[in-house]
Each structure stands twice: as structure tokens, then as C-alpha cells.
Motif scaffolding. Structure first.
Motif, PDB file in Angstrom:
ATOM      1  N   ARG A  83     -16.654 -36.480  37.822  1.00 50.66           N
ATOM      2  CA  ARG A  83     -16.505 -36.768  36.353  1.00 50.66           C
ATOM      3  C   ARG A  83     -16.410 -38.234  35.896  1.00 50.66           C
ATOM      4  O   ARG A  83     -17.039 -38.352  35.107  1.00 50.66           O
ATOM      5  N   ALA A  84     -15.792 -38.940  36.604  1.00 52.06           N
ATOM      6  CA  ALA A  84     -15.748 -40.412  36.459  1.00 52.06           C
ATOM      7  C   ALA A  84     -17.363 -40.895  36.797  1.00 52.06           C
ATOM      8  O   ALA A  84     -17.551 -41.758  35.948  1.00 52.06           O
ATOM      9  N   ARG A 132      -5.884 -31.746  47.860  1.00 55.53           N
ATOM     10  CA  ARG A 132      -5.946 -32.844  47.239  1.00 55.53           C
ATOM     11  C   ARG A 132      -7.414 -33.576  47.122  1.00 55.53           C
ATOM     12  O   ARG A 132      -7.786 -34.309  46.346  1.00 55.53           O
ATOM     13  N   ILE A 133      -8.021 -33.564  48.570  1.00 60.59           N
ATOM     14  CA  ILE A 133      -9.362 -34.022  48.623  1.00 60.59           C
ATOM     15  C   ILE A 133     -10.302 -33.440  47.666  1.00 60.59           C
ATOM     16  O   ILE A 133     -11.167 -34.107  47.095  1.00 60.59           O
ATOM     17  N   GLN A 134     -10.335 -32.118  47.362  1.00 62.32           N
ATOM     18  CA  GLN A 134     -11.320 -31.469  46.394  1.00 62.32           C
ATOM     19  C   GLN A 134     -11.021 -31.903  45.031  1.00 62.32           C
ATOM     20  O   GLN A 134     -12.036 -32.185  44.340  1.00 62.32           O
ATOM     21  N   ALA A 135      -9.593 -32.290  44.707  1.00 64.52           N
ATOM     22  CA  ALA A 135      -9.370 -32.541  43.192  1.00 64.52           C
ATOM     23  C   ALA A 135      -9.922 -34.005  43.124  1.00 64.52           C
ATOM     24  O   ALA A 135     -10.318 -34.440  42.054  1.00 64.52           O
ATOM     25  N   ALA A 136      -9.719 -34.850  44.354  1.00 60.11           N
ATOM     26  CA  ALA A 136     -10.177 -36.236  44.326  1.00 60.11           C
ATOM     27  C   ALA A 136     -11.632 -36.360  44.107  1.00 60.11           C
ATOM     28  O   ALA A 136     -12.211 -37.136  43.168  1.00 60.11           O
ATOM     29  N   ALA A 137     -12.265 -35.430  44.622  1.00 63.16           N
ATOM     30  CA  ALA A 137     -13.915 -35.485  44.599  1.00 63.16           C
ATOM     31  C   ALA A 137     -14.297 -34.985  43.319  1.00 63.16           C
ATOM     32  O   ALA A 137     -15.325 -35.575  42.686  1.00 63.16           O
TER      33      ALA A 137
END
Length: 85
Positions: free
Chosen positions: A17-18, A7-12
Motif C-alpha cells: 500500500r505504501a 505479522r509478515i503478511q500484514a507487513a507485506a
């Protein structure tokens, strides 16, 4: 533990991208502000159009006539200093 790491990697990745999208949009807006000032639109009008403060707009897109005068003075001072050396 592995689930939180995923989840941390996905959020990073999502954040990166943002940020990249924001940076592109910010650069486009800055270019348009400079173009607008060069086209004679004042900082107050650009402020109304963007929702940014007049001061921020003036900092990002200064009056091109004033910038030319400042650059001319800087060039003259540099030439003067070079001749004195």
C-alpha cells in the motif's frame, strides 16, 4: 509460528500500500515538474521547490525546447537512413 506468518503478511500488505501511494505521488510530482518546465520554470527553481538536485530535475523534466530540437534531429536522421536503405 503462525503469529509471525500473520505479522509478515500484514507487513507485506502495508508495504505494498505504501509503495502504491509513493508511486502515485511520484508520478504526480514528475508530471508537475514537466508542466513547470514547459511553463518556463528553470531546473534550479524546481530544485529549490522540491529539495531534489538540479540534475535530477533536469533529467526528469528536460527543457522542452531542447527536447523538441533533439526529436527533430532524430526524425531527420531516421528519414535519411530510411531513404538510403
Amino acid at each position: 509460528m503462525e503469529a509471525i506468518a500473520d505479522r509478515i503478511q500484514a507487513a507485506a500488505k502495508k508495504r505494498n500500500r505504501a509503495k502504491e501511494a509513493f508511486d502515485r505521488a511520484d508520478a504526480e510530482l514528475r508530471d508537475l515538474l514537466v508542466e513547470g518546465r514547459a511553463g518556463g520554470i528553470g531546473p534550479s527553481e524546481l530544485s529549490r521547490l522540491t529539495g531534489f538536485t538540479r540534475e535530477w530535475v533536469a533529467k526528469i523534466a528536460p527543457d522542452p525546447r531542447r527536447q523538441a530540437a533533439i526529436q527533430r534531429r532524430l526524425d531527420e536522421n531516421a528519414a535519411k537512413n530510411a531513404s538510403e536503405s
